[in-house]
Design an enzyme around this catalytic site. Structure first.
Site, PDB file in Angstrom:
ATOM      1  N   HIS A 274      33.040  65.538  55.736  1.00 40.60           N
ATOM      2  CA  HIS A 274      34.223  65.293  56.594  1.00 40.60           C
ATOM      3  C   HIS A 274      34.772  66.657  57.059  1.00 40.60           C
ATOM      4  CE1 HIS A 274      37.504  63.349  58.411  1.00 40.60           C
ATOM      5  NE2 HIS A 274      38.201  62.956  57.358  1.00 40.60           N
TER       6      HIS A 274
ATOM      7  N   GLN B  89      38.467  67.412  58.462  1.00 39.78           N
ATOM      8  CA  GLN B  89      39.519  67.427  57.438  1.00 39.78           C
ATOM      9  C   GLN B  89      39.552  68.774  56.724  1.00 39.78           C
ATOM     10  OE1 GLN B  89      41.618  64.543  56.394  1.00 39.78           O
ATOM     11  NE2 GLN B  89      42.726  66.296  55.565  1.00 39.78           N
TER      12      GLN B  89
ATOM     13  N   ARG C  21      32.471  58.590  63.736  1.00 41.17           N
ATOM     14  CA  ARG C  21      32.726  58.251  62.322  1.00 41.17           C
ATOM     15  C   ARG C  21      31.754  57.149  61.934  1.00 41.17           C
ATOM     16  NH1 ARG C  21      38.218  57.374  58.905  1.00 41.17           N
ATOM     17  NH2 ARG C  21      38.072  59.625  59.105  1.00 41.17           N
TER      18      ARG C  21
ATOM     19  N   CYS D 138      43.539  64.174  51.362  1.00 44.37           N
ATOM     20  CA  CYS D 138      43.225  63.920  52.780  1.00 44.37           C
ATOM     21  C   CYS D 138      43.935  62.694  53.316  1.00 44.37           C
ATOM     22  CB  CYS D 138      41.715  63.788  52.960  1.00 44.37           C
ATOM     23  SG  CYS D 138      40.974  62.497  51.939  1.00 44.37           S
TER      24      CYS D 138
ATOM     25  N   ARG E 122      45.635  68.108  61.408  1.00 43.47           N
ATOM     26  CA  ARG E 122      44.419  67.528  61.980  1.00 43.47           C
ATOM     27  C   ARG E 122      44.470  67.659  63.508  1.00 43.47           C
ATOM     28  NH1 ARG E 122      41.684  63.651  59.107  1.00 43.47           N
ATOM     29  NH2 ARG E 122      40.158  64.000  60.748  1.00 43.47           N
TER      30      ARG E 122
ATOM     31  N   ASP F  77      41.060  62.650  46.187  1.00 40.72           N
ATOM     32  CA  ASP F  77      40.769  61.696  47.265  1.00 40.72           C
ATOM     33  C   ASP F  77      40.759  60.305  46.633  1.00 40.72           C
ATOM     34  OD1 ASP F  77      39.924  60.471  49.618  1.00 40.72           O
ATOM     35  OD2 ASP F  77      37.877  61.244  49.541  1.00 40.72           O
TER      36      ASP F  77
END
Ligand code: CP
Ligand code: NVA
Length: 312
Positions: A127, A130, A100, A268, A296, A228
């Site tokens: 991402h 996700q 990340r 998310c 996830r 988001d």
């Protein structure tokens, strides 16, 4: 060497197998095979995380492997050791990397210089973990018989708010890859940027999204309303201005009601109730945010198993 850096790194023809594996890991949690037995996977994180970090650490452990969390600032990378040397050295110790970070080019450089699989755990640009978990969450509902891609095909996702962020970019690429359509609503200067447009072009998806400044238009006929945070990690200095310009794109009860009557609300997470989404939407039974979070774990285990298998 196989990696997951962007949504299209698993071909459309491979996605069904990935979804089936995620469903099996979900159904057989605690009783399934351990394809990472004897392996150590390093997690290099330069940004905060709850879901990604914990689901990968738990998932690697449940697959029989050993997760090794490395705060990017605590290793020599944070003091100027190159991305390439970090990749070469870690490749001598561990069996895979979950990363990340800020610059997307850094995950690409790690993948190029190293000799182990690299999984993008979020960059400023994309991402993908996700998006795969979200698509699985949708497909569980829309294809209970298990033909997951058929369940996604032709569905419409509406993305509201920060339409220039990693999640919006990823959903534009992902929706096209899954055979869905996507409409985005945000301020005019939050329209998809040149880096994403170049990627869409390379993938054969040039121009395959709708962008509008009218949230009602975007959600019309939508099967999913997605949003988001307005202030992504690294954008904290722009907080005040972003809250001002993005306010008209909040997902209110009224906006959500303008989508299809059975539409899902997705996010998310982390969510900021009262900012990008109103509490009444988060509380709606069609908000599936915690199923997304749970998935996830199951989907990432499927990704880890597929990449470990490809190394053999
Ligand atoms: N959705 C997501 O990636 O959450 P974290 O930032 O908590 O990992
Ligand atoms: N766009 C958000 C996603 C967090 C999971 C960020 O980058 O902070």
């Amino acid at each position: 060497m196989r990696h997951l850096l962007k949504e299209t790194d698993f071909r459309a023809s491979e996605l069904q197998g990935l979804f089936v594996q995620a469903r099996e890991f979900k159904a057989q949690r605690g009783r399934h095979a351990q394809p990472l037995a004897g392996q150590t996977w390093a997690l290099i994180f330069a940004k905060s995380s709850t879901r990604t970090r914990v689901s990968f650490e738990v998932g690697i452990h449940e697959l029989g492997g050993n997760p090794l969390f490395l705060n990017a600032g605590d290793i020599q990378l944070g003091r100027g050791e190159t991305v390439e040397d970090t990749a070469r050295v870690l490749s001598r110790f561990v069996h895979g990397l979950v990363v990340r970070t800020f610059r997307h080019s850094d995950v690409e450089r790690l993948a190029t210089a190293g000799t182990v699989p690299v999984i993008n755990g979020l960059t400023d640009f994309l991402h993908p973990c996700q998006i795969y978990a979200d698509a699985f969450t949708m497909a569980e509902r829309w294809a209970p018989g298990g033909d997951f891609l058929a369940g996604l095909k032709g569905r419409k996702i509406a993305f509201l708010g920060d339409t220039a962020c990693n999640m919006a970019n990823s959903w534009i690429l992902g929706a096209n890859h899954f055979g869905m359509t996507i409409a985005l609503a945000g301020p005019a200067d939050f329209a998809p940027g040149p880096e994403l447009k170049a990627l869409l072009e390379r993938e054969g998806f040039a121009g395959r999204y709708e962008f509008t400044t009218d949230p009602r238009e975007a959600v019309r006929g939508a099967d999913v309303v997605y949003t988001d945070v307005w202030v992504s990690m690294g954008k904290e200095e722009e907080s005040r201005e972003r809250r001002r310009v993005l306010q008209p794109f909040a997902v209110t009860g009224e906006i959500f009601a303008a989508a299809k009557p059975d539409a899902l609300f997705m996010h998310c997470l982390p969510a900021h109730a009262g900012e990008e989404v109103m509490p009444e939407v988060l509380d709606n039974p069609r908000a599936v945010i915690f199923d997304q979070a749970e998935n996830r774990l199951h989907m990432q285990k499927a990704i880890l198993a597929a990449l470990a298998q490809a190394r053999r």
